[in-house]
Scaffold this motif. Sequence first.
Motif, PDB file in Angstrom:
ATOM      1  N   ASP A  60      18.995  33.459  16.542  1.00  0.00           N
ATOM      2  CA  ASP A  60      20.395  33.866  16.390  1.00  0.00           C
ATOM      3  C   ASP A  60      21.188  32.816  15.608  1.00  0.00           C
ATOM      4  N   LEU A  61      20.924  31.548  15.900  1.00  0.00           N
ATOM      5  CA  LEU A  61      21.638  30.478  15.193  1.00  0.00           C
ATOM      6  C   LEU A  61      21.239  30.417  13.715  1.00  0.00           C
ATOM      7  N   ARG A  62      19.966  30.610  13.433  1.00  0.00           N
ATOM      8  CA  ARG A  62      19.506  30.559  12.043  1.00  0.00           C
ATOM      9  C   ARG A  62      19.991  31.761  11.238  1.00  0.00           C
ATOM     10  N   ARG A  63      20.097  32.913  11.884  1.00  0.00           N
ATOM     11  CA  ARG A  63      20.645  34.085  11.184  1.00  0.00           C
ATOM     12  C   ARG A  63      22.127  33.888  10.877  1.00  0.00           C
ATOM     13  N   PHE A  64      22.828  33.232  11.799  1.00  0.00           N
ATOM     14  CA  PHE A  64      24.238  32.923  11.542  1.00  0.00           C
ATOM     15  C   PHE A  64      24.364  32.046  10.293  1.00  0.00           C
ATOM     16  N   GLU A  65      23.508  31.032  10.209  1.00  0.00           N
ATOM     17  CA  GLU A  65      23.569  30.110   9.071  1.00  0.00           C
ATOM     18  C   GLU A  65      23.201  30.806   7.768  1.00  0.00           C
ATOM     19  N   SER A  66      22.138  31.620   7.789  1.00  0.00           N
ATOM     20  CA  SER A  66      21.701  32.281   6.559  1.00  0.00           C
ATOM     21  C   SER A  66      22.695  33.342   6.097  1.00  0.00           C
ATOM     22  N   THR A  67      23.424  33.938   7.055  1.00  0.00           N
ATOM     23  CA  THR A  67      24.385  34.983   6.708  1.00  0.00           C
ATOM     24  C   THR A  67      25.697  34.409   6.201  1.00  0.00           C
ATOM     25  N   THR A  68      26.163  33.340   6.853  1.00  0.00           N
ATOM     26  CA  THR A  68      27.486  32.791   6.530  1.00  0.00           C
ATOM     27  C   THR A  68      27.441  31.591   5.594  1.00  0.00           C
ATOM     28  N   GLY A  69      26.292  30.918   5.543  1.00  0.00           N
ATOM     29  CA  GLY A  69      26.196  29.698   4.759  1.00  0.00           C
ATOM     30  C   GLY A  69      26.826  28.506   5.460  1.00  0.00           C
ATOM     31  N   VAL A  70      27.190  28.676   6.726  1.00  0.00           N
ATOM     32  CA  VAL A  70      27.824  27.614   7.509  1.00  0.00           C
ATOM     33  C   VAL A  70      26.794  27.008   8.458  1.00  0.00           C
ATOM     34  N   CYS A  71      26.671  25.691   8.458  1.00  0.00           N
ATOM     35  CA  CYS A  71      25.757  25.009   9.367  1.00  0.00           C
ATOM     36  C   CYS A  71      26.271  25.200  10.797  1.00  0.00           C
ATOM     37  N   PRO A  72      25.458  25.691  11.726  1.00  0.00           N
ATOM     38  CA  PRO A  72      25.943  25.987  13.082  1.00  0.00           C
ATOM     39  C   PRO A  72      26.637  24.822  13.777  1.00  0.00           C
ATOM     40  N   GLU A  73      26.087  23.602  13.611  1.00  0.00           N
ATOM     41  CA  GLU A  73      26.690  22.477  14.337  1.00  0.00           C
ATOM     42  C   GLU A  73      28.064  22.090  13.797  1.00  0.00           C
ATOM     43  N   ARG A  74      28.432  22.627  12.605  1.00  0.00           N
ATOM     44  CA  ARG A  74      29.733  22.301  12.027  1.00  0.00           C
ATOM     45  C   ARG A  74      30.659  23.518  11.955  1.00  0.00           C
ATOM     46  N   ALA A  75      30.272  24.614  12.572  1.00  0.00           N
ATOM     47  CA  ALA A  75      31.067  25.840  12.508  1.00  0.00           C
ATOM     48  C   ALA A  75      32.368  25.702  13.302  1.00  0.00           C
ATOM     49  N   SER A  86      26.355  35.213  23.573  1.00  0.00           N
ATOM     50  CA  SER A  86      25.723  34.379  24.599  1.00  0.00           C
ATOM     51  C   SER A  86      25.002  33.192  23.969  1.00  0.00           C
ATOM     52  N   SER A  87      24.280  33.424  22.863  1.00  0.00           N
ATOM     53  CA  SER A  87      23.574  32.337  22.179  1.00  0.00           C
ATOM     54  C   SER A  87      24.555  31.286  21.677  1.00  0.00           C
ATOM     55  N   MET A  88      25.674  31.745  21.126  1.00  0.00           N
ATOM     56  CA  MET A  88      26.690  30.813  20.632  1.00  0.00           C
ATOM     57  C   MET A  88      27.267  29.973  21.764  1.00  0.00           C
ATOM     58  N   ARG A  89      27.587  30.591  22.864  1.00  0.00           N
ATOM     59  CA  ARG A  89      28.192  29.865  23.989  1.00  0.00           C
ATOM     60  C   ARG A  89      27.229  28.829  24.556  1.00  0.00           C
ATOM     61  N   VAL A  90      25.949  29.202  24.681  1.00  0.00           N
ATOM     62  CA  VAL A  90      24.956  28.265  25.205  1.00  0.00           C
ATOM     63  C   VAL A  90      24.802  27.070  24.270  1.00  0.00           C
ATOM     64  N   PHE A  91      24.725  27.338  22.970  1.00  0.00           N
ATOM     65  CA  PHE A  91      24.515  26.271  21.995  1.00  0.00           C
ATOM     66  C   PHE A  91      25.690  25.290  21.962  1.00  0.00           C
ATOM     67  N   TYR A  92      26.897  25.821  21.911  1.00  0.00           N
ATOM     68  CA  TYR A  92      28.057  24.922  21.783  1.00  0.00           C
ATOM     69  C   TYR A  92      28.409  24.226  23.099  1.00  0.00           C
ATOM     70  N   GLU A  93      28.070  24.841  24.220  1.00  0.00           N
ATOM     71  CA  GLU A  93      28.211  24.133  25.498  1.00  0.00           C
ATOM     72  C   GLU A  93      27.265  22.928  25.532  1.00  0.00           C
ATOM     73  N   TRP A  94      26.072  23.130  24.969  1.00  0.00           N
ATOM     74  CA  TRP A  94      25.099  22.036  24.917  1.00  0.00           C
ATOM     75  C   TRP A  94      25.583  20.929  23.969  1.00  0.00           C
ATOM     76  N   LEU A  95      26.066  21.315  22.786  1.00  0.00           N
ATOM     77  CA  LEU A  95      26.579  20.321  21.846  1.00  0.00           C
ATOM     78  C   LEU A  95      27.710  19.500  22.465  1.00  0.00           C
ATOM     79  N   ASN A  96      28.570  20.157  23.207  1.00  0.00           N
ATOM     80  CA  ASN A  96      29.687  19.469  23.839  1.00  0.00           C
ATOM     81  C   ASN A  96      29.203  18.539  24.949  1.00  0.00           C
ATOM     82  N   ALA A  97      28.242  19.007  25.747  1.00  0.00           N
ATOM     83  CA  ALA A  97      27.708  18.192  26.847  1.00  0.00           C
ATOM     84  C   ALA A  97      26.955  16.973  26.331  1.00  0.00           C
ATOM     85  N   GLY A 104      27.738  15.359  23.676  1.00  0.00           N
ATOM     86  CA  GLY A 104      28.664  14.494  22.944  1.00  0.00           C
ATOM     87  C   GLY A 104      28.538  14.610  21.444  1.00  0.00           C
ATOM     88  N   ILE A 105      27.809  15.619  20.972  1.00  0.00           N
ATOM     89  CA  ILE A 105      27.640  15.820  19.535  1.00  0.00           C
ATOM     90  C   ILE A 105      28.915  16.408  18.936  1.00  0.00           C
TER      91      ILE A 105
END
Length: 305
Positions: free
Chosen positions: A29-44, A71-82, A84-85
């Motif tokens: 899901d994260l890689r499809r977001f990046e390939s579709t939007t051209g935005v790196c997920p960790e910097r979205a 759901s995939s987005m929420r899990v990923f960004y909760e992890w990034l926040n936890a 400290g990224i």
Amino acid sequence: MDSSLAQRFINTLRAANRASGTIDQRIGDLRRFESTTGVCPERATAEDLLNYLAGGINAGWKPEYAKRIRSSMRVFYEWLNAEGIRGDNPALRLPAVRVPRAVPVLPIPTETAIHHAYDTAETVTTRLILALAAVLGLRRTEIATLRLRDRYAETLKITGKGAVSRRLKVDRSTLELLEMREAEVRFGEFYFPGRFSGHVHPCTIYRWIRHTGHHPHALRRRAGTNAHAKTHDLPAVQAFLGHASLDTTQHYVRSEPTGLERIADVNALDHETTFQDEAGDLLTELQQLNQRFERLGWRLRLESN
């Protein structure tokens, strides 16, 4: 998406005992977001995520798929926040996706068609896969990841969505197939070994079932519908199928279309209506039994006085 960051995220999900299928979905899901939007997920940004979700729904995404993306987005960004990224969580602004209750559209195959596919299967592997889907109601991912150590006597430990486990009693015919397959892969770990991850990919299970003329989801619905028809115990069927919600189970269980119309007759106090209803049910059971005898070269003859 940075490969080292992706691997750290994968390791975290594995440490949390998430199912391999769930992990693949999150990363995909994260890689499809990046390939579709051209935005790196960790910097979205929150706007990037909102536009992606809204655009997908507007383009015709099914509500279930959109809910999974959220759901995939929420899990990923909760992890990034936890970790400290990131100091924020842009997924918090994503609204909940409403999934309307729907009636399953896949038709359940007839018993004759299922038995024909089972009887004409050329390998133990194909028969076992059909039995696991149509009898035990396993998902294709659950079939692909089934380990030999998951069987204890006449029970199977099934690891489903969210790494939630359930134990199912195995019927005699399926048990014989499991034992035959164990003899074929005696020194392996999985019932269906693969070349890369130890077990075959769930898509391979899908293709094998489709080659028999059936759809894996339809076979799973057959298992749930038969279980409910015989037990009338919806919570038990929920546990049998490994559903987190009883509403989901109701989507899988097919009811007769004339069910509401028959309630008045079923509840009637006159004996004639009750007798006719019971006679109709018995006739249906006898017709099904006759179909099974025909496959063995026998035919039942019904006579009325």
